[in-house]
Design a protein around this motif. Sequence first.
Motif, PDB file in Angstrom:
ATOM      1  N   VAL A   1      -2.821   0.557  -3.982  1.00  0.00           N
ATOM      2  CA  VAL A   1      -2.252  -0.888  -3.602  1.00  0.00           C
ATOM      3  C   VAL A   1      -1.509  -1.471  -4.881  1.00  0.00           C
ATOM      4  O   VAL A   1      -2.180  -1.427  -6.052  1.00  0.00           O
ATOM      5  CB  VAL A   1      -3.380  -1.819  -3.161  1.00  0.00           C
TER       6      VAL A   1
ATOM      7  N   HIS B   1       0.994  -1.138   0.018  1.00  0.00           N
ATOM      8  CA  HIS B   1      -0.122  -0.053  -0.190  1.00  0.00           C
ATOM      9  C   HIS B   1       0.886   1.248  -0.136  1.00  0.00           C
ATOM     10  O   HIS B   1       2.015   1.379   0.834  1.00  0.00           O
ATOM     11  CB  HIS B   1      -0.862  -0.128   1.428  1.00  0.00           C
TER      12      HIS B   1
ATOM     13  N   THR C   1      -6.845   3.336  -4.772  1.00  0.00           N
ATOM     14  CA  THR C   1      -7.880   3.200  -3.766  1.00  0.00           C
ATOM     15  C   THR C   1      -8.375   4.493  -3.195  1.00  0.00           C
ATOM     16  O   THR C   1      -9.487   4.852  -2.603  1.00  0.00           O
ATOM     17  CB  THR C   1      -7.329   2.667  -2.376  1.00  0.00           C
TER      18      THR C   1
ATOM     19  N   GLN D   1      -3.754   7.301  -2.853  1.00  0.00           N
ATOM     20  CA  GLN D   1      -3.569   6.023  -2.112  1.00  0.00           C
ATOM     21  C   GLN D   1      -3.790   4.845  -3.265  1.00  0.00           C
ATOM     22  O   GLN D   1      -4.337   4.955  -4.146  1.00  0.00           O
ATOM     23  CB  GLN D   1      -4.212   5.347  -0.990  1.00  0.00           C
TER      24      GLN D   1
END
Length: 145
Positions: free
Chosen positions: A84, A19, A43, A82
């Motif tokens: 992943v 992440h 995200t 953000q």
Amino acid sequence: MFTYLSRPANTGSNYFAVHTKGAKSPYIPLHFHEQHTENFLCTEGRMWIYANGREVLLTKGDFLHAPAGTIHSFAFDSHSTQMVGFLTPSVFNGFFGYFNKPTEDYMYTEGGEPYMDMEGFGRAQAEMDLTVVRPPPQRRAALDI
């Protein structure tokens, strides 16, 4: 800030997941990987990915698959972005250690100047599945796409 969600030891060395949370930043150098595939899931926020000559905007919920051999780069387009990353197989697991000191503390501050540890990037290029092909791409204005 990078946080491992899974490590090779947890996945039979099939993949690892990381992440990433960060502020608005420029593209990293254009590069590719011969041995592993990289998958990007946005995200939060907005991020640009440059892959095989095409610039793509990802927003929350968008996903991009970059198979081995794909020339790519990415840049965060907003604060608190953000993503992943799912990387398979797990040969690239040690990459994030080349730029950071591990900590158990949550340490993240917005703002400041974006920083890319080019010495760490060079070390990763010499020791890992990382081939840099060109400097970072220039971000185009959204209207140009």
